[in-house]
Design an enzyme around this catalytic site. Structure first.
Site, PDB file in Angstrom:
ATOM      1  N   CYS A   1       0.842  -1.198   0.000  1.00 54.69           N
ATOM      2  CA  CYS A   1       0.000   0.000   0.000  1.00 54.69           C
ATOM      3  C   CYS A   1       0.878   1.248   0.000  1.00 54.69           C
ATOM      4  CB  CYS A   1      -0.915  -0.017   1.221  1.00 54.69           C
ATOM      5  SG  CYS A   1      -1.929   1.464   1.361  1.00 54.69           S
TER       6      CYS A   1
ATOM      7  N   CYS B   1      -0.461   4.108   2.168  1.00 54.16           N
ATOM      8  CA  CYS B   1      -0.226   3.889   3.603  1.00 54.16           C
ATOM      9  C   CYS B   1       1.246   4.117   3.969  1.00 54.16           C
ATOM     10  CB  CYS B   1      -0.562   2.452   4.016  1.00 54.16           C
ATOM     11  SG  CYS B   1      -2.061   1.780   3.336  1.00 54.16           S
ATOM     12  N   ASP B   2       2.165   3.626   3.153  1.00 55.95           N
ATOM     13  CA  ASP B   2       3.550   3.485   3.605  1.00 55.95           C
ATOM     14  C   ASP B   2       4.585   4.330   2.868  1.00 55.95           C
ATOM     15  OD1 ASP B   2       2.694   1.682   5.482  1.00 55.95           O
ATOM     16  OD2 ASP B   2       3.004  -0.065   4.211  1.00 55.95           O
TER      17      ASP B   2
END
Ligand code: NAP
Length: 311
Positions: free
Chosen positions: A134, A137-138
């Site tokens: 992701c 997300c990261d």
């Protein structure tokens, strides 16, 4: 099988837990069924930065633990079971599990979707420690690091371009010598000065001491193996997999309308069967995130409440 619940929620990720919270809070008798650990993909996410109001540095499991507690607080009951088949038509829906059968007047399907693993040796050890699925997300954890992206479709190329906003250098590793991504996306990618390509290549294995520090890649045409090490100044690099998703929808094939394995809903989470809703990553949608999953769950529960109160 004795009790007929108002609502059964299948799956205890963010969508299912939000649905449980909203259904419980609406005084609907609610049962949440989960076969494994709560949280779905979030259970394996170390840090969540983009859930509104999230406490800095807080982990995915801790966010999920609070969601679980909140659903319980509003009266949602829990059972741990694997559902093997479903009967969703009619006023009372039945879910057949390994441990027993469960019935309700409305069902919210929140079974999620999981990214396909890259498929290299030692992969499991480094998920959340250099390997991610992701970028939203990261990406920020890889500010100024080198990053590799596996895949050649729209997701891989778009996410790789997103990652160039953070990483020093992004290299797409693709198993063929041409991308599957749409031409318009490819054109943008080929113009991006931070984006590089490693053609005819797959990741064979990954290694490191706690964090991802090296990997061996394999040429799909020649079979030649090449070892790639992290820049010594960085000590680690990122590896993102975007080779497709596996929706957990096998139970619903031939019962609910699916598109590429995802459940089709309207904007109010209604499926093609009255009283059956889908929420979160399992449904056809454009952004699969905790915040959108939770929103879906809330909408589905309120739609179920509306449906039951008008019966
Ligand atoms: P996808 O289109 O199925 O592409 C998967 C990519 O991963 C392909 O390039 C494939 O290689 C590669 N791959 C598959 N299995 C692999 C393996 N075991 N090892 C290495 N590589 C592997 O998946 P996606 O990119 O996630 O897209 C899914 C759907 O969403 C598509 O319909 C896509 O158009 C859509 N989407 C659209 C947008 C957009 O319009 N902006 C953005 C994201 C996604 P091969 O090419 O060799 O098969």
């Amino acid at each position: 099988m004795s009790k007929i619940y108002d609502v059964i929620v299948l799956g205890a990720g963010p969508a299912g837990l939000a649905a449980g919270l909203y259904a419980g809070r609406s005084r609907l008798s609610t049962l949440i069924i989960e076969k494994g650990q709560d949280g779905g993909q979030i259970a394996i996410t170390n840090e969540i930065e983009n859930y509104p109001g999230q406490v800095e540095g807080d982990s995915g499991p801790s966010l999920i633990a609070r969601m679980t507690e909140q659903a319980k607080h509003f009266g949602a009951e829990r059972v741990s079971d694997t559902i093997k088949s479903v009967e969703l038509e009619g006023e009372v829906k039945t879910l057949h599990g390994v441990k027993g059968d469960y019935q309700a007047k409305a069902v919210i399907v929140a079974t999620g979707a999981f990214p396909k693993p890259i498929g290299c040796k030692n992969e499991g050890e480094f998920v959340g420690h250099g390997i991610s699925f992701c970028a939203t997300c990261d990406a920020s954890f890889f500010e100024d690091f080198e990053v590799y992206v596996v895949g050649g479709g729209d997701s891989a190329v778009e996410e790789a371009m997103y990652l160039t906003k953070f990483a020093r250098k992004v290299t797409i590793i693709h198993r063929r010598n041409e991308l599957r991504a749409a031409k318009s996306i490819q054109e943008k990618a080929f113009k991006n000065p931070k984006l590089f390509f490693m053609w005819d290549t797959v990741v064979d294995s990954v290694e490191g001491d706690g964090m991802l520090q090296a990997m061996t890649v394999k040429n799909t045409k020649t079979g030649e193996l090449t070892r790639i090490e992290a820049d010594p100044d960085d000590g680690m690099f990122g590896l993102f997999g975007f080779i497709g998703y596996n929706p957990n929808s096998a139970l619903f094939e031939g019962i609910l309308d699916l598109e590429n394995g995802y459940i089709k809903t309207d904007e109010n989470m209604h499926t093609n069967i009255e009283g059956v809703y889908a929420a979160g990553d399992i449904r056809v949608k454009s952004l699969r995130q905790v915040v959108t999953a939770a929103a879906d769950g809330a909408i589905a529960a309120m739609q179920a409440e509306h449906f039951l109160s008008h019966k």
